[in-house]
Enzyme design. Structure first.
Site, PDB file in Angstrom:
ATOM      1  N   GLU A 269     -12.798 -15.751  25.770  1.00 41.26           N
ATOM      2  CA  GLU A 269     -12.930 -14.064  25.342  1.00 41.26           C
ATOM      3  C   GLU A 269     -14.060 -13.563  27.079  1.00 41.26           C
ATOM      4  O   GLU A 269     -14.730 -14.580  27.111  1.00 41.26           O
ATOM      5  CB  GLU A 269     -13.155 -13.260  24.344  1.00 41.26           C
ATOM      6  CG  GLU A 269     -13.786 -11.659  24.521  1.00 41.26           C
ATOM      7  CD  GLU A 269     -14.290 -10.934  23.356  1.00 41.26           C
ATOM      8  OE1 GLU A 269     -14.741 -12.200  23.056  1.00 41.26           O
ATOM      9  OE2 GLU A 269     -13.756 -10.609  22.560  1.00 41.26           O
TER      10      GLU A 269
ATOM     11  N   ASN B  77      -9.603  -5.176  26.256  1.00 40.95           N
ATOM     12  CA  ASN B  77      -9.790  -6.733  26.437  1.00 40.95           C
ATOM     13  C   ASN B  77      -8.470  -7.437  26.203  1.00 40.95           C
ATOM     14  O   ASN B  77      -7.940  -7.368  24.957  1.00 40.95           O
ATOM     15  CB  ASN B  77     -10.981  -6.507  24.852  1.00 40.95           C
ATOM     16  CG  ASN B  77     -12.017  -8.001  25.323  1.00 40.95           C
ATOM     17  OD1 ASN B  77     -12.039  -8.879  25.502  1.00 40.95           O
ATOM     18  ND2 ASN B  77     -12.930  -8.361  24.266  1.00 40.95           N
TER      19      ASN B  77
ATOM     20  N   LYS C  39      -6.818  -6.834  23.015  1.00 42.66           N
ATOM     21  CA  LYS C  39      -7.156  -7.170  21.183  1.00 42.66           C
ATOM     22  C   LYS C  39      -7.047  -5.842  20.952  1.00 42.66           C
ATOM     23  O   LYS C  39      -7.234  -4.615  20.592  1.00 42.66           O
ATOM     24  CB  LYS C  39      -8.970  -7.189  21.924  1.00 42.66           C
ATOM     25  CG  LYS C  39      -9.309  -7.127  20.492  1.00 42.66           C
ATOM     26  CD  LYS C  39     -11.207  -7.721  21.216  1.00 42.66           C
ATOM     27  CE  LYS C  39     -12.050  -8.354  20.393  1.00 42.66           C
ATOM     28  NZ  LYS C  39     -13.594  -8.577  20.739  1.00 42.66           N
TER      29      LYS C  39
ATOM     30  N   GLU D  29     -17.785  -2.579  22.252  1.00 37.67           N
ATOM     31  CA  GLU D  29     -16.672  -2.770  22.566  1.00 37.67           C
ATOM     32  C   GLU D  29     -16.040  -1.560  22.470  1.00 37.67           C
ATOM     33  O   GLU D  29     -15.080  -1.269  22.779  1.00 37.67           O
ATOM     34  CB  GLU D  29     -16.183  -4.115  21.733  1.00 37.67           C
ATOM     35  CG  GLU D  29     -16.306  -5.073  22.254  1.00 37.67           C
ATOM     36  CD  GLU D  29     -16.092  -6.134  21.396  1.00 37.67           C
ATOM     37  OE1 GLU D  29     -14.155  -6.401  22.156  1.00 37.67           O
ATOM     38  OE2 GLU D  29     -16.187  -6.994  21.135  1.00 37.67           O
TER      39      GLU D  29
ATOM     40  N   CYS E  66     -10.978 -12.840  19.918  1.00 35.88           N
ATOM     41  CA  CYS E  66     -12.619 -12.599  18.942  1.00 35.88           C
ATOM     42  C   CYS E  66     -12.324 -12.486  17.401  1.00 35.88           C
ATOM     43  O   CYS E  66     -11.759 -12.733  16.429  1.00 35.88           O
ATOM     44  CB  CYS E  66     -13.482 -12.004  19.683  1.00 35.88           C
ATOM     45  SG  CYS E  66     -15.311 -13.097  19.007  1.00 35.88           S
TER      46      CYS E  66
ATOM     47  N   ASN F 168     -16.477 -14.533  21.288  1.00 25.77           N
ATOM     48  CA  ASN F 168     -18.240 -14.502  22.003  1.00 25.77           C
ATOM     49  C   ASN F 168     -18.877 -13.691  20.477  1.00 25.77           C
ATOM     50  O   ASN F 168     -18.783 -12.833  20.326  1.00 25.77           O
ATOM     51  CB  ASN F 168     -18.272 -13.781  22.860  1.00 25.77           C
ATOM     52  CG  ASN F 168     -17.703 -13.729  24.762  1.00 25.77           C
ATOM     53  OD1 ASN F 168     -18.950 -14.093  25.348  1.00 25.77           O
ATOM     54  ND2 ASN F 168     -16.725 -13.502  24.918  1.00 25.77           N
TER      55      ASN F 168
HETATM   56  N1  CDV Z   1     -16.445 -10.247  20.604  1.00 22.58           N
HETATM   57  C1  CDV Z   1     -16.553 -10.571  19.413  1.00 22.58           C
HETATM   58  O1  CDV Z   1     -15.068  -9.523  18.913  1.00 22.58           O
HETATM   59  N2  CDV Z   1     -17.206 -10.426  18.659  1.00 22.58           N
HETATM   60  C2  CDV Z   1     -17.442 -10.140  17.319  1.00 22.58           C
HETATM   61  C3  CDV Z   1     -18.553 -10.051  16.780  1.00 22.58           C
HETATM   62  C4  CDV Z   1     -19.220  -8.754  17.472  1.00 22.58           C
HETATM   63  C5  CDV Z   1     -18.697 -10.465  15.275  1.00 22.58           C
HETATM   64  C6  CDV Z   1     -16.678 -10.958  16.595  1.00 22.58           C
HETATM   65  O2  CDV Z   1     -16.177 -10.489  15.062  1.00 22.58           O
HETATM   66  O3  CDV Z   1     -17.239 -12.432  16.379  1.00 22.58           O
END
Ligand code: CDV
Length: 308
Positions: free
Chosen positions: A47, A110, A127, A146, A172, A197
């Site tokens: 990501e 995203n 996303k 975000e 993510c 991430n």
């Molecule tokens: N980049 C993300 O979506 N990170 C989230 C954190 C904030 C919990 C994740 O679900 O890994």
């Protein structure tokens, strides 16, 4: 005909804020070359691969935010990656911050794209599950903005025909939601690509910090198993601008087993042969959707309300 995709997860170490995109892309090309040397046909990057994970900062000046966004893809910075992959005949995916004009307004997503071995973008995913908050919360050691910097992808989840099978993408936080995998599976996905991430520290519930690696694999493995599909989870890892990001990039079989896993928190390639026909081990048996699924009684799943 064989439907084995030799797949590489190209985990990336940290991207400092001042690292030029050209340097990041050169690292991605080095990972692509390593993967191709091992026979990979598909290379999956994380990501927001091109920049630092900027939602950790409250940036009052929109110009500072926009510096992290791409207005077109490919662009001058990423053209060398597209060119090398095309020359090698390797497909790849990566995430980036996308800004575009849509219906007369500026939209920021995203985003993750899938590029086939001829250099064509064949899937564009935005996303859906944006975590974090939209206002500055100074009590946090770092922000997760975000919800401020992006709008949720309006198109949901769908898979595309590529590499001799059906491939889907998620990003993510999406990987923690069972709906992500089920929606993709119902669209026919046999493999799902998920960059992430994930900070080790979760400010609203720090008592769960020690579970971050566990929850990562729990989500990827459960999603793979309960839907009988390959899941490729790829981290941006290591200490990025003082923020500790988990690694644990993993290639998960439709049985839920991890068949390859990163061992470091830096730039690292892992490879596995992913036989799409193995989806049937699960989908023709315990999770035979046509035979055993009961959508007639899952009435709350697509309804907005929550029982209190
Ligand atoms: N980049 C993300 O979506 N990170 C989230 C954190 C904030 C919990 C994740 O679900 O890994």
């Amino acid at each position: 005909m064989s439907r084995v995709i030799r797949t590489a997860a190209a985990q990336m170490g940290p991207n400092p804020r001042d690292m030029p995109r050209a340097t990041v892309v050169a690292r991605m090309i080095a990972l692509l070359d390593q993967a191709a040397a091992q026979g990979a046909e598909l290379v999956v990057f994380p990501e927001l691969a091109l920049t630092s994970f900027f939602p950790r900062w409250f940036l009052p000046d929109q110009a500072d935010v926009d510096a992290f966004f791409e207005t077109e893809m490919p662009n001058a910075a990423t053209a060398p990656l597209f060119a090398r992959a095309r020359a090698l005949g390797v497909a790849f995916s990566f995430g980036y911050a996308e800004v575009l004009q849509q219906d007369g307004r500026t939209c920021r997503y995203n985003t993750a794209i899938l590029v086939d071995g001829t250099g064509q973008i064949v899937d564009h995913y935005r996303k859906v599950h944006l975590p974090g908050h939209s206002e500055h919360e100074p009590w946090r050691p770092f922000q997760h903005l975000e919800k401020r910097y992006f709008e949720p992808g309006p198109f949901g989840f769908q898979s595309v025909k590529a590499l001799g099978g059906r491939i889907g993408q998620a990003i993510c936080n999406d990987r923690r939601w069972p709906e992500t995998y089920r929606e993709l599976a119902l669209s026919g996905a046999e493999m799902v690509l998920i960059g992430y991430n994930t900070p080790r520290h979760y400010p609203p519930a720090p008592e769960h910090d020690h579970l971050q690696d566990f929850h990562n694999h729990l989500s990827l493995q459960a999603g793979a198993y309960a839907n009988g599909m390959w899941v490729i989870g790829v981290a941006k890892a290591g200490v990025e601008e003082g923020c500790d990001l988990i690694g644990g990039s993993a290639i998960v079989a439709p049985t839920g087993e991890i068949v390859a896993q990163a061992a470091t928190l830096g730039d690292e390639v892992i490879v596995a042969d992913c036989d799409l026909d193995r989806c049937a081990e699960i989908r023709a048996n315990i999770f035979d959707f046509a035979k055993h699924r009961r959508p007639d009684v899952y009435t709350r799943l697509a309804a907005p309300g929550i029982a209190t």
